[in-house]
Design a protein around this motif. Sequence first.
Motif, mmCIF file in Angstrom:
data_model
loop_
_atom_site.group_PDB
_atom_site.id
_atom_site.type_symbol
_atom_site.label_atom_id
_atom_site.label_comp_id
_atom_site.label_asym_id
_atom_site.label_seq_id
_atom_site.Cartn_x
_atom_site.Cartn_y
_atom_site.Cartn_z
ATOM 1 N N TRP A 175 0.820 -1.219 0.000
ATOM 2 C CA TRP A 175 0.000 0.000 0.000
ATOM 3 C C TRP A 175 0.856 1.274 0.000
ATOM 4 N N GLN A 176 2.129 1.137 -0.340
ATOM 5 C CA GLN A 176 2.997 2.317 -0.435
ATOM 6 C C GLN A 176 3.841 2.206 -1.707
ATOM 7 N N SER A 177 3.439 2.949 -2.739
ATOM 8 C CA SER A 177 4.162 2.955 -4.000
ATOM 9 C C SER A 177 5.147 4.107 -4.035
ATOM 10 N N VAL A 178 6.191 3.954 -4.826
ATOM 11 C CA VAL A 178 7.230 4.985 -4.950
ATOM 12 C C VAL A 178 7.389 5.354 -6.420
ATOM 13 N N LEU A 179 7.281 6.637 -6.715
ATOM 14 C CA LEU A 179 7.513 7.171 -8.057
ATOM 15 C C LEU A 179 8.780 8.012 -8.033
ATOM 16 N N THR A 180 9.789 7.592 -8.791
ATOM 17 C CA THR A 180 11.049 8.332 -8.875
ATOM 18 C C THR A 180 11.063 9.122 -10.179
ATOM 19 N N LEU A 181 11.224 10.429 -10.061
ATOM 20 C CA LEU A 181 11.273 11.313 -11.229
ATOM 21 C C LEU A 181 12.715 11.605 -11.596
ATOM 22 N N LEU A 182 13.058 11.323 -12.854
ATOM 23 C CA LEU A 182 14.381 11.653 -13.395
ATOM 24 C C LEU A 182 14.185 12.612 -14.563
ATOM 25 N N PRO A 183 14.780 13.803 -14.516
ATOM 26 C CA PRO A 183 14.592 14.739 -15.635
ATOM 27 C C PRO A 183 15.234 14.253 -16.927
ATOM 28 N N TYR A 184 16.332 13.519 -16.801
ATOM 29 C CA TYR A 184 17.035 12.965 -17.958
ATOM 30 C C TYR A 184 17.604 11.612 -17.577
ATOM 31 N N LEU A 185 18.137 10.912 -18.565
ATOM 32 C CA LEU A 185 18.826 9.662 -18.302
ATOM 33 C C LEU A 185 20.124 9.974 -17.564
ATOM 34 N N SER A 186 20.373 9.273 -16.489
ATOM 35 C CA SER A 186 21.567 9.514 -15.683
ATOM 36 C C SER A 186 22.258 8.182 -15.422
ATOM 37 N N PRO A 187 23.470 8.203 -14.840
ATOM 38 C CA PRO A 187 24.165 6.937 -14.577
ATOM 39 C C PRO A 187 23.388 5.974 -13.690
ATOM 40 N N VAL A 188 22.499 6.479 -12.830
ATOM 41 C CA VAL A 188 21.734 5.586 -11.952
ATOM 42 C C VAL A 188 20.433 5.128 -12.608
ATOM 43 N N ALA A 189 20.070 5.712 -13.735
ATOM 44 C CA ALA A 189 18.786 5.398 -14.363
ATOM 45 C C ALA A 189 18.654 3.936 -14.777
ATOM 46 N N PRO A 190 19.683 3.317 -15.399
ATOM 47 C CA PRO A 190 19.522 1.910 -15.777
ATOM 48 C C PRO A 190 19.179 1.007 -14.593
ATOM 49 N N ARG A 191 19.834 1.208 -13.460
ATOM 50 C CA ARG A 191 19.537 0.393 -12.281
ATOM 51 C C ARG A 191 18.101 0.611 -11.816
ATOM 52 N N LEU A 192 17.670 1.864 -11.771
ATOM 53 C CA LEU A 192 16.317 2.161 -11.323
ATOM 54 C C LEU A 192 15.271 1.597 -12.286
ATOM 55 N N MET A 193 15.531 1.681 -13.572
ATOM 56 C CA MET A 193 14.577 1.145 -14.547
ATOM 57 C C MET A 193 14.457 -0.363 -14.446
ATOM 58 N N ARG A 194 15.579 -1.058 -14.227
ATOM 59 C CA ARG A 194 15.521 -2.516 -14.116
ATOM 60 C C ARG A 194 14.767 -2.951 -12.864
ATOM 61 N N GLN A 195 14.855 -2.160 -11.805
ATOM 62 C CA GLN A 195 14.183 -2.509 -10.558
ATOM 63 C C GLN A 195 12.702 -2.147 -10.563
ATOM 64 N N ALA A 196 12.313 -1.222 -11.429
ATOM 65 C CA ALA A 196 10.944 -0.712 -11.407
ATOM 66 C C ALA A 196 9.969 -1.692 -12.046
ATOM 67 N N ARG A 197 8.734 -1.661 -11.552
ATOM 68 C CA ARG A 197 7.657 -2.439 -12.154
ATOM 69 C C ARG A 197 7.030 -1.687 -13.324
ATOM 70 N N LEU A 198 7.181 -0.361 -13.324
ATOM 71 C CA LEU A 198 6.595 0.476 -14.371
ATOM 72 C C LEU A 198 7.567 1.605 -14.697
ATOM 73 N N VAL A 199 7.809 1.813 -15.978
ATOM 74 C CA VAL A 199 8.718 2.871 -16.433
ATOM 75 C C VAL A 199 7.971 3.770 -17.411
ATOM 76 N N GLY A 200 8.013 5.069 -17.171
ATOM 77 C CA GLY A 200 7.443 6.041 -18.082
ATOM 78 C C GLY A 200 8.546 6.873 -18.710
ATOM 79 N N VAL A 201 8.460 7.066 -20.015
ATOM 80 C CA VAL A 201 9.492 7.833 -20.730
ATOM 81 C C VAL A 201 8.814 8.906 -21.559
#
Length: 264
Positions: A175-201
């Motif tokens: 019952w607690q979802s987390v939305l991470t906002l990235l303004p651009y692709l960054s070095p940490v973005a690939p890790r976050l995208m692989r861990q996420a259940r949903l990715v918006g681009v």
Amino acid sequence: MTSSPPAGAGSWDGNSWNGTGGAAHAPAAGDRPRTGFGLFGPRHQRHTLPVEQLDSLALPIGDDGVVVGVDADGQPAVLGVNRPTPYDMVLIGGLWTAQVLALRAAATGARVAVETGRAQAWAQLVQAVGGGQSGMTVHDVGRVPPQGASAGGPVLVVRDCGMRPPRGRVASAPWQSVLTLLPYLSPVAPRLMRQARLVGVQRVSPDEAAEIGRVIGLPRGEWESLPTLADGVTLWCTDRDRQYVMTRATDAETGLLGNARRMD
């Protein structure tokens, strides 16, 4: 055990049931109201529908969640934000879209906790939604307290922490979802995208689009379209599904947040 007579089988005279077969009538001014059943309400004719019109009777029932916009067919696109299992989302896009999502999540009854280094950008939204345990709160980066999410009080944590967000102090949970906002692709973005259940681009550069396509396995035609997306358009991706969505603000949202934009 007793049961009530069927509708239309009699009438009430204020003291007893008269099985006359007529419609119930409203009591006169001096009649005693029915004990435990309240006063008589209005009486209407029954609603009928010819058999040949049954196919036209429908209810707009769809997925449960936040309406984030419309798909290519003009149908509502819904994100199931409030879930009984941990749910991580990443949005590579603009603040405007993240704020619309937060506003609409709050409208569904979820509490929204924003972790950000630009509190002033969220101040007007917090004022509109209301702060405290029933609305939206803003916290410095790394200072989000435990939220105590539950089925009766779901929580959306929005992490607006720039290009390199630190590891969150408050993680996704039932019952607690987390939305991470990235303004651009960054070095940490690939890790976050692989861990996420949903990715918006949203709209990105051609080089970023190629990298995003490689990380989440987009077909060539789809990642090549990312640099051409209009403001307000997001490609939402899960492991199995992908959908282009146009987020259209309501008049109230436009008055609060302005028009859709990719850059802030």
